[in-house]
Design a protein around this motif. Structure first.
Motif, PDB file in Angstrom:
ATOM      1  N   GLY A 290       0.819  -1.206   0.000  1.00 44.89           N
ATOM      2  CA  GLY A 290       0.000   0.000   0.000  1.00 44.89           C
ATOM      3  C   GLY A 290       0.850   1.252   0.000  1.00 44.89           C
ATOM      4  N   GLN A 341       0.429  -2.711  -6.571  1.00 39.67           N
ATOM      5  CA  GLN A 341       0.464  -1.724  -5.503  1.00 39.67           C
ATOM      6  C   GLN A 341      -0.712  -0.774  -5.683  1.00 39.67           C
ATOM      7  N   PHE A 342      -1.340  -0.387  -4.590  1.00 37.66           N
ATOM      8  CA  PHE A 342      -2.429   0.580  -4.680  1.00 37.66           C
ATOM      9  C   PHE A 342      -2.263   1.639  -3.587  1.00 37.66           C
ATOM     10  N   LYS A 343      -2.918   2.751  -3.781  1.00 32.34           N
ATOM     11  CA  LYS A 343      -2.825   3.853  -2.830  1.00 32.34           C
ATOM     12  C   LYS A 343      -3.693   3.566  -1.597  1.00 32.34           C
ATOM     13  N   LEU A 348     -10.680   2.644  -3.547  1.00 27.91           N
ATOM     14  CA  LEU A 348     -11.078   1.263  -3.821  1.00 27.91           C
ATOM     15  C   LEU A 348     -12.373   0.877  -3.112  1.00 27.91           C
ATOM     16  N   TYR A 375      -8.716  -4.708  -5.140  1.00 26.33           N
ATOM     17  CA  TYR A 375      -7.671  -4.350  -6.104  1.00 26.33           C
ATOM     18  C   TYR A 375      -7.277  -5.534  -6.980  1.00 26.33           C
ATOM     19  N   GLN A 378      -9.878  -6.429  -9.645  1.00 27.03           N
ATOM     20  CA  GLN A 378     -10.240  -5.463 -10.680  1.00 27.03           C
ATOM     21  C   GLN A 378      -9.906  -6.038 -12.057  1.00 27.03           C
ATOM     22  N   THR A 381      -6.367  -5.221 -13.204  1.00 25.35           N
ATOM     23  CA  THR A 381      -5.329  -5.964 -12.484  1.00 25.35           C
ATOM     24  C   THR A 381      -5.303  -7.415 -12.935  1.00 25.35           C
TER      25      THR A 381
END
Length: 393
Positions: A290, A341-343, A348, A375, A378, A381
């Motif tokens: 993250g 990787q996501f924020k 989300l 995530y 998705q 992804t």
């Protein structure tokens, strides 16, 4: 056949994000991760993930480990907890937030008496940092050069996960080995494997060994780092020459590998290249925990001093390390790298995601897992993952 690398970032409790994504990937490839990947690299919480995968633990088991044992590792939230009083007596007001007792307990429960060199396949690479010589410690299960001997796997992970301000540094025994460049009755000049730091080996014992395995041991009373010259407490019976080897028992002062490489992907690629693989023969799956989005405004950063920066600076260092190594790996690997990787924001799931490495509140753990599931599932992804797996065949 492609040489497959799995790289796992640090991030404390946020390692559950990586574990959840790995659980989905494990189902996609329909085989254990330690059978699919040739090299697994990890830093900090990523080291625990990497080592657990290497010994055959499933991703779902690791998710449960984070859920069930996080409160043992991080037993309270505030630095003003009464549980922290023994630490204040032991270390003073600058004590780390937590004792490492809980972390050690969990690591020993997971890895039992398994040692680093007990793992034959896959290749395992774990990163820590030595505060004495100010350089990274690279633990490798294939580098049996006895520098750090056959370290228990729990201790390797402890070295890598001892985050400054959160946990105390860990002392790990180290043996420096090399050959004699020159000697006199009461001194030695050591090769480049010895440190160049002034007086580092003072009051340490040095053992010299000749070709016939005869040994002598002396205490170093003075060490001149610039010339790597060690003065001893009494003359040699036989003056060593260039055919002699030496060994010095010393220590690492190990802290979290995130200060060196929170994203260990580039280190893993370097090893694959050293093995003889070409970039087009390598694939890298790099998984983060993250991306922090908490802003440190200029108005704060401008005047913050030692106290204000003490804990936020760790996150800044880790973020910067991850970004730089992601950039380097991407430049080398191009489309043979997949970074998941996501924020850590509300995009989300519209739920709060804490970037603290020790926020073990049930709400935060649930939200992190839900965000990771969202995530990884998705369509974009999933498409990127399937294309990557296809290239990695």
């Amino acid at each position: 056949m492609t040489f497959r690398i799995l790289s796992l970032d640090g991030g404390g409790i946020r390692g559950i994000v990586a574990a959840k994504m790995l659980a989905a990937i494990e189902k996609e490839i329909n085989q254990p991760l330690n059978k699919y990947f040739n090299l697994i690299a990890g830093t900090s919480t990523g080291s625990i993930l990497a080592a657990a995968i290497a010994i055959g633990r499933s991703s779902e088991e690791i998710v449960e480990l984070y859920k069930e044992k996080s409160s043992v590792i991080f037993p309270y939230q505030t630095r003003f907890s009464l549980q922290r009083i023994p630490l204040l007596f032991q270390y003073g007001l600058s004590a780390p937030k937590f004792s490492n007792t809980g972390l050690i307990q969990v690591l020993k429960d997971v890895f039992k008496d398994t040692n680093l060199f007990d793992i034959v396949l896959p290749s395992l690479l774990i990163i820590a940092y030595d505060t004495i010589e100010r350089k990274a410690i690279i633990f490798k299960n294939w580098r049996n050069d006895k520098e750090y001997q056959n370290v228990p796997l729990w201790e390797v992970c402890l070295c890598s996960a001892s985050a400054p301000t959160y946990f105390p540094a860990h002392k790990l025994q180290k043996i420096v080995r090399g050959t004699i460049k020159d000697a006199g009755r009461e001194f030695l000049i050591l090769d480049e494997k010895a440190s160049s730091l002034e007086n580092l080996y003072q009051n340490h014992f040095v053992q010299v060994t000749d070709a016939a395995e005869n040994t002598e041991t002396r205490n170093i009373i003075k060490y001149v780092g610039a010339s790597r010259q060690a003065w001893i407490d009494s003359p040699w019976e036989k003056i060593p020459d260039k055919n002699f080897t030496y060994s010095i028992k010393t220590i690492y002062s190990a802290i979290d590998g995130g200060v060196a490489a929170n994203n260990p992907s580039t280190c893993a690629v370097a090893e694959a290249l050293r093995f003889g693989y070409k970039p087009e023969e390598i694939s890298v799956l790099s998984i983060g925990t993250g991306e922090r989005t908490r802003v440190i405004p200029y108005e704060k950063a401008e005047h913050w001093g030692l106290i204000e920066w003490a804990q936020p600076i760790i996150g800044v260092l880790f973020d910067g390390s991850s970004d730089i190594y992601e950039y380097i790996t991407d430049q080398i690997m191009g489309n043979r790298l997949l970074r998941l990787q996501f924020k850590l924001d509300r995009q989300l799931t519209n739920k709060r995601l804490s970037d603290d490495i020790d926020d073990i509140s049930q709400e935060n753990i649930d939200n992190l897992m839900e965000a990771a599931d969202t995530y990884i599932n998705q369509p974009t992804t999933q498409k990127a993952l399937r294309e990557f797996l296809l290239k990695s065949q």
